[in-house]
Write a protein that holds these residues in place. Structure first.
Motif, mmCIF file in Angstrom:
data_model
loop_
_atom_site.group_PDB
_atom_site.id
_atom_site.type_symbol
_atom_site.label_atom_id
_atom_site.label_comp_id
_atom_site.label_asym_id
_atom_site.label_seq_id
_atom_site.Cartn_x
_atom_site.Cartn_y
_atom_site.Cartn_z
ATOM 1 N N ILE A 11 0.810 -1.096 0.156
ATOM 2 C CA ILE A 11 0.101 -0.089 -0.119
ATOM 3 C C ILE A 11 0.883 1.201 -0.142
ATOM 4 O O ILE A 11 0.535 2.310 -0.620
ATOM 5 N N CYS A 12 1.952 1.088 0.759
ATOM 6 C CA CYS A 12 2.707 2.422 0.969
ATOM 7 C C CYS A 12 3.360 2.707 -0.524
ATOM 8 O O CYS A 12 3.317 3.848 -1.081
ATOM 9 N N GLY A 13 4.025 1.674 -1.275
ATOM 10 C CA GLY A 13 4.594 1.686 -2.351
ATOM 11 C C GLY A 13 3.737 2.138 -3.671
ATOM 12 O O GLY A 13 3.889 2.961 -4.463
ATOM 13 N N TYR A 14 2.446 1.656 -3.340
ATOM 14 C CA TYR A 14 1.242 2.067 -4.303
ATOM 15 C C TYR A 14 0.911 3.597 -4.395
ATOM 16 O O TYR A 14 0.790 4.182 -5.428
ATOM 17 N N LEU A 15 0.770 3.958 -3.080
ATOM 18 C CA LEU A 15 0.499 5.466 -2.965
ATOM 19 C C LEU A 15 1.600 6.331 -3.147
ATOM 20 O O LEU A 15 1.441 7.471 -3.746
ATOM 21 N N LYS A 16 2.771 5.998 -2.791
ATOM 22 C CA LYS A 16 4.000 6.818 -3.069
ATOM 23 C C LYS A 16 4.267 6.943 -4.623
ATOM 24 O O LYS A 16 4.783 8.050 -5.059
ATOM 25 N N PRO B 286 0.622 4.755 5.369
ATOM 26 C CA PRO B 286 -0.311 4.725 4.441
ATOM 27 C C PRO B 286 -1.564 5.864 5.057
ATOM 28 O O PRO B 286 -2.198 6.316 4.021
ATOM 29 N N CYS B 287 -1.769 5.691 6.007
ATOM 30 C CA CYS B 287 -2.844 6.730 6.834
ATOM 31 C C CYS B 287 -2.425 8.233 6.556
ATOM 32 O O CYS B 287 -3.423 8.723 6.531
ATOM 33 N N ALA B 288 -1.496 8.387 6.497
ATOM 34 C CA ALA B 288 -0.964 9.718 6.201
ATOM 35 C C ALA B 288 -0.633 10.082 4.740
ATOM 36 O O ALA B 288 -1.289 11.051 4.163
ATOM 37 N N LEU B 289 -0.332 9.063 3.836
ATOM 38 C CA LEU B 289 -0.163 9.367 2.680
ATOM 39 C C LEU B 289 -1.192 9.416 1.901
ATOM 40 O O LEU B 289 -1.545 10.304 0.886
ATOM 41 N N ILE B 290 -2.395 8.731 2.175
ATOM 42 C CA ILE B 290 -3.549 8.474 1.228
ATOM 43 C C ILE B 290 -4.439 9.909 1.473
ATOM 44 O O ILE B 290 -5.226 10.151 0.353
ATOM 45 N N LEU C 143 -2.766 -4.516 13.131
ATOM 46 C CA LEU C 143 -3.312 -4.337 11.982
ATOM 47 C C LEU C 143 -4.335 -3.050 11.885
ATOM 48 O O LEU C 143 -3.998 -2.287 11.013
ATOM 49 N N LYS C 144 -5.246 -3.256 12.742
ATOM 50 C CA LYS C 144 -6.235 -2.310 12.842
ATOM 51 C C LYS C 144 -6.781 -1.635 11.395
ATOM 52 O O LYS C 144 -6.407 -0.195 11.139
ATOM 53 N N PRO C 145 -7.246 -2.550 10.387
ATOM 54 C CA PRO C 145 -7.570 -1.818 9.282
ATOM 55 C C PRO C 145 -8.733 -0.647 9.143
ATOM 56 O O PRO C 145 -8.682 -0.036 8.301
ATOM 57 N N GLU C 146 -9.419 -0.528 10.237
ATOM 58 C CA GLU C 146 -10.365 0.587 10.590
ATOM 59 C C GLU C 146 -9.955 1.924 10.539
ATOM 60 O O GLU C 146 -10.300 2.946 10.145
ATOM 61 N N LEU C 147 -8.542 1.881 11.058
ATOM 62 C CA LEU C 147 -7.655 3.293 10.819
ATOM 63 C C LEU C 147 -7.681 3.807 9.545
ATOM 64 O O LEU C 147 -7.569 4.939 9.083
ATOM 65 N N LEU C 148 -7.399 2.743 8.398
ATOM 66 C CA LEU C 148 -7.080 3.192 7.111
ATOM 67 C C LEU C 148 -8.622 3.838 6.659
ATOM 68 O O LEU C 148 -8.607 4.695 5.743
ATOM 69 N N THR D 66 -11.916 12.441 1.902
ATOM 70 C CA THR D 66 -10.885 12.674 0.837
ATOM 71 C C THR D 66 -11.559 11.822 -0.418
ATOM 72 O O THR D 66 -12.483 11.350 -0.360
ATOM 73 N N SER D 67 -10.419 11.990 -1.602
ATOM 74 C CA SER D 67 -11.045 11.527 -2.591
ATOM 75 C C SER D 67 -10.903 10.112 -2.774
ATOM 76 O O SER D 67 -11.327 9.204 -3.646
ATOM 77 N N TRP D 68 -10.359 9.291 -1.646
ATOM 78 C CA TRP D 68 -10.354 7.817 -1.518
ATOM 79 C C TRP D 68 -11.467 7.170 -0.870
ATOM 80 O O TRP D 68 -11.744 5.902 -0.698
ATOM 81 N N GLU D 69 -12.304 7.973 -0.461
ATOM 82 C CA GLU D 69 -13.561 7.708 0.318
ATOM 83 C C GLU D 69 -14.370 6.690 -0.557
ATOM 84 O O GLU D 69 -14.729 7.164 -1.612
ATOM 85 N N ASP D 70 -14.655 5.606 -0.090
ATOM 86 C CA ASP D 70 -15.403 4.232 -1.065
ATOM 87 C C ASP D 70 -14.382 3.959 -1.913
ATOM 88 O O ASP D 70 -15.241 2.779 -2.987
#
Length: 299
Positions: free
Chosen positions: A168-173, A218-222, A248-253, A260-264
């Motif tokens: 996810i990090c590499g994808y977003l960067k 990822p939570c900052a990058l996105i 893991l805490k996927p709910e944080l993402l 943001t534009s990534w919502e949904d």
């Protein structure tokens, strides 16, 4: 690159390779699965076979996913190659966790470029995975007359646990320049700045200045990456995963993408009864393979 071993698997071959890395200044191992299409006499030689990169989790080598995730069946089905990098530099001269733990140091490079000694000289895993390795593989595999492989343009990325974070990090960067056509993850660490595994790794590799951590979180990058088209990030996680609540805490993402534009456009599928193991990963590999095949134009 040196070919260490070639193994027939499904309809293609798993190629085990090693090479001297400029980024890590060590010998690195990587496995590549060449699907049956690579060897097919009637495959169009003017077409390139796309690639899916799989980043493994803590303690893993390139062999774990090669042996346990069963990506090869899916690679043959859709016609993509698989790349399985190592999870860190290794060797007697490579710094390790002084406490001897399994969640930091060798086998746990966290796919970042370390800035802190004694890790900075070798732990340059972000540059290795996303910059050096694609070029090295391209030079090795595409210098002959057989089918061509695409390691730099038609590429998707996925990973498990620490590797899910790395994907996810590499994808977003790399999103602005469309480095990867799609991204998925199995039980990823989505907010390493705020969980023990990530805090230990980021502190050790990047130092105590948390602003440096945000460049990989990822939570900052996105929040700072503008979503385009209908791109989605697909995530699976088991509700019986022993690391779910602490690391893991996927709910944080999902919280991070609100407004943001990534919502949904981030899909987290929590599946009942599954843990953190490769029994979990291999069960949902077919869904992830189809997801990437669509984004790579193979369906």
């Amino acid at each position: 690159m040196k070919v260490v071993k070639e193994l027939s698997a499904c309809g293609g071959k798993l190629i085990k390779l090693s090479h001297d890395s400029i980024s890590t200044k060590t010998r690195m191992n990587v496995n590549v699965y060449l699907p049956k299409q690579y060897y097919a006499q009637d495959f169009p030689r003017d077409r390139r076979i796309p690639t899916v990169v799989y980043l493994s989790g803590l303690t893993c080598t390139p062999d774990n996913a090669s042996e346990k995730a069963f990506w090869q069946f899916q690679a043959d089905k859709y016609g993509f190659a698989m790349v399985f990098p190592d999870t860190s530099p290794r060797g007697d001269k490579v710094a390790n966790d002084p406490e001897g733990s399994w969640d930091f140091g060798q086998g746990a490079g966290f796919y970042v470029n370390a800035t802190q000694d004694p890790y900075a000289p070798h732990y340059q895993m972000y540059d290795y995975v996303h910059k050096e390795l694609p070029q090295t593989l391209d030079a090795h595999f595409n210098g002959n007359g057989v089918a061509k492989l695409d390691f730099q343009d038609d590429v998707a990325i996925t990973g498990h646990s620490m590797g899910g974070f790395g994907a996810i990090c590499g994808y977003l960067k790399g999103y602005a320049e469309r480095k990867y056509k799609s991204c998925s993850a199995f039980a990823p660490i989505v907010n390493p700045s705020n969980v023990p595994w990530g805090q230990k790794a980021f502190g050790g590799y990047l130092g105590d200045e948390r602003t440096q951590w945000q460049a990989y979180d990822p939570c900052a990058l996105i929040k700072n990456v503008k979503h385009v088209n209908d791109d989605k990030i697909l995530i699976h996680v088991g509700d019986a995963d022993p690391f779910l609540e602490e690391h893991l805490k996927p709910e944080l993402l999902l919280e991070a993408v609100k407004a943001t534009s990534w919502e949904d456009h981030v899909q987290v599928k929590k599946v009942h009864g599954f843990d953190h193991s490769y029994y979990f990963v291999s069960t949902f590999v077919p869904e992830h393979a189809e997801f990437h095949a669509k984004n790579l134009g193979l369906i």
